[in-house]
Structures are given as structure tokens and as C-alpha cells.
Design a protein around this motif. Sequence first.
Motif, short mmCIF file in Angstrom:
data_model
loop_
_atom_site.label_atom_id
_atom_site.label_comp_id
_atom_site.label_asym_id
_atom_site.label_seq_id
_atom_site.Cartn_x
_atom_site.Cartn_y
_atom_site.Cartn_z
N GLY A 201 -0.60 4.19 2.52
CA GLY A 201 -1.89 4.65 2.01
C GLY A 201 -1.75 5.59 0.83
O GLY A 201 -2.52 5.50 -0.14
N PHE A 202 -0.80 6.53 0.89
CA PHE A 202 -0.62 7.47 -0.21
C PHE A 202 -0.18 6.75 -1.47
O PHE A 202 -0.65 7.05 -2.57
N GLU A 203 0.75 5.78 -1.32
CA GLU A 203 1.21 5.04 -2.49
C GLU A 203 0.10 4.18 -3.08
O GLU A 203 0.00 4.03 -4.29
N LYS A 204 -0.76 3.63 -2.24
CA LYS A 204 -1.91 2.88 -2.75
C LYS A 204 -2.77 3.74 -3.66
O LYS A 204 -3.29 3.29 -4.68
N ARG A 205 -2.93 5.00 -3.29
CA ARG A 205 -3.82 5.89 -4.03
C ARG A 205 -3.16 6.49 -5.27
O ARG A 205 -3.82 6.67 -6.29
N PHE A 206 -1.84 6.79 -5.20
CA PHE A 206 -1.25 7.62 -6.25
C PHE A 206 -0.06 7.00 -6.98
O PHE A 206 0.41 7.57 -7.95
N ASN A 207 0.45 5.87 -6.51
CA ASN A 207 1.54 5.20 -7.22
C ASN A 207 0.95 4.49 -8.43
O ASN A 207 0.10 3.60 -8.29
N LYS A 208 1.37 4.87 -9.62
CA LYS A 208 0.75 4.33 -10.83
C LYS A 208 0.86 2.82 -10.91
O LYS A 208 -0.10 2.14 -11.34
N ALA A 209 1.98 2.26 -10.50
CA ALA A 209 2.16 0.81 -10.57
C ALA A 209 1.13 0.08 -9.71
O ALA A 209 0.69 -1.02 -10.06
N LEU A 210 0.75 0.68 -8.59
CA LEU A 210 -0.18 0.02 -7.68
C LEU A 210 -1.63 0.14 -8.14
O LEU A 210 -2.53 -0.41 -7.49
N GLN A 211 -1.86 0.84 -9.24
CA GLN A 211 -3.22 0.88 -9.81
C GLN A 211 -3.45 -0.33 -10.71
O GLN A 211 -4.59 -0.61 -11.08
N MET A 212 -2.38 -1.05 -11.05
CA MET A 212 -2.47 -2.24 -11.90
C MET A 212 -2.73 -3.45 -11.02
O MET A 212 -1.82 -4.20 -10.68
N LYS A 213 -3.97 -3.65 -10.64
CA LYS A 213 -4.27 -4.65 -9.60
C LYS A 213 -4.39 -6.07 -10.14
O LYS A 213 -4.35 -7.02 -9.37
N ALA A 214 -4.54 -6.24 -11.44
CA ALA A 214 -4.52 -7.57 -12.03
C ALA A 214 -3.08 -7.94 -12.38
O ALA A 214 -2.32 -7.10 -12.87
N GLN A 215 -2.70 -9.19 -12.11
CA GLN A 215 -1.30 -9.59 -12.29
C GLN A 215 -0.83 -9.39 -13.73
O GLN A 215 0.27 -8.87 -13.95
N ASP A 216 -1.62 -9.81 -14.71
CA ASP A 216 -1.17 -9.68 -16.10
C ASP A 216 -1.03 -8.23 -16.51
O ASP A 216 -0.13 -7.85 -17.27
N GLU A 217 -1.92 -7.37 -15.99
CA GLU A 217 -1.84 -5.94 -16.27
C GLU A 217 -0.58 -5.35 -15.66
O GLU A 217 0.12 -4.53 -16.28
N PHE A 218 -0.26 -5.76 -14.43
CA PHE A 218 0.93 -5.26 -13.75
C PHE A 218 2.20 -5.71 -14.49
O PHE A 218 3.11 -4.90 -14.71
#
Length: 244
Positions: A201-218
Motif C-alpha cells: 500500500g505504501f509503495e502504491k501511494r509513494f513509489n514514483k514508478a507506480l504512479q505511471m499507470k499507463a504502459q507507455d508512460e511507464f
Amino acid sequence: MLFRQYLHTNPIAASYLFGCGSQAQGVVVDPLEEEVDFYIEEAKKLGMNIVYVIDTHLHADHVSGGRKLADKTGAEYLLHRSADAAFPFTPVEDGEERMAGNTKLTFLHTPGHTPEHISIVVTDRTRGDEPWFVLTGHTLMVGDVGRTELASNLEEGATQLYRSLFEKLWKLDDHLEVYPGAFSGSVCGRALSGKPMSTIGFEKRFNKALQMKAQDEFVAFMTENVPPQPENFKSIRLRNQGKE
């Protein structure tokens, strides 16, 4: 359950010893070659027999002690079935379960950092039927995710990593503890925390990589600001594959 996390500084890596104390069955994950006898002594202190030795992946930043430790203890050496290794090992499949006494291990194939990478969801059956934590290797780390070009094409690896993160690890319960294979200072990530554990849960909220939810953006994010490659990484991976 007995649980130990070992934080190594040369090279920077995390390894683990855990398992069922009541049935004296232990598991070692991502052991370093120079620490093989240390794990054996630690297991003796805890009154455990090492029954499984597991590498989450074929490393490119340090030499694994997996095979040597398995040989010395008679344990099974586990890798994902897709591992390109020139030696015998016990293959595991995505979704496969193994028991070490009352400790249940569920394997998830989470490629991206390397093609054969696995994460291990761990349940202590003496406490409940729900998982307690997940060992994520270099797929998901605290504050970042693993680089993707040491064993494959940068973009291809990033695409695989996106699917591993959002189709598998993202679906785990938020309260699950995350224990990665590296921490701050490792060359396998860009913004790694010095705190070597977190939660889903913490990584979902604060891990920058996990904020890139679109594949091309990631994928675009993963191909920017890639850190320098580890010295002799090709030779190290070949050695861990048993090919050098």
C-alpha cells in the motif's frame, strides 16, 4: 515463523533466512557467495534445517551463493523454470506453492528486471491463511523498481516489468510487507530508500514508478536517467548462469 533479513554493503544487497521453527524447516533467498557458511551457522543457531535455497533471479551485480549453499546443505535450489542456466535446478512455475513446515511459499513470475525473475508471497499458516509478506527481489523495491536492461532490451524489459507490477504485485493486499533484494546505494535502482522494507500500500501511494499507470508512460519513465551499468555485469550474470 522465524525471520531474518541480512543487509549487505559490499555488494549492496539483501538476503533472507526464514521458515518454520516448530518443524525446523528453513528457506534462504538470494544468498551471496561469500556468505554461504554464515547462512549455515545462522540456521544452526535458529535450530533450522535449510530445505530450500532460492534465487529470485540470475543476478548481474553479485555472485550468487545459491548453488554452493544448496550443495552444502542438501537443500533444493529453486529458480523459475525459464531460467537460462547451464546446471540442474528445481524449476518453479507461476502460481506454484511449496511448504516449509507451516510456512507456505507462493511463487509469482515477475519478469522485467530479468526474464526469469520471481517474487515469493509468504504465509505463516500458524497465524492465519492469508499472506504476511512478499519477497520482491529487484522487481519492486522501496522507492523504486528494478532497472530493465541488464538481461534484456531496455524497452522490452520495461514492458514486462509494467505487467509484473500492475497485473500481479499491484493486486496483492495493501497491508502485505515488501522485502526487496536491494536498498539505497545499489546500482539496480535510481531512487532506492535506505529503509529496506515497506508495504504494498505504501509503495502504491509513494513509489514514483507506480504512479505511471499507463504502459507507455511507464516505459518512457524507465528509459530515462538509467544509472551506469555495474562493472563486469555480463561476466557476473554468465557466472550465475553456470556459463563462465
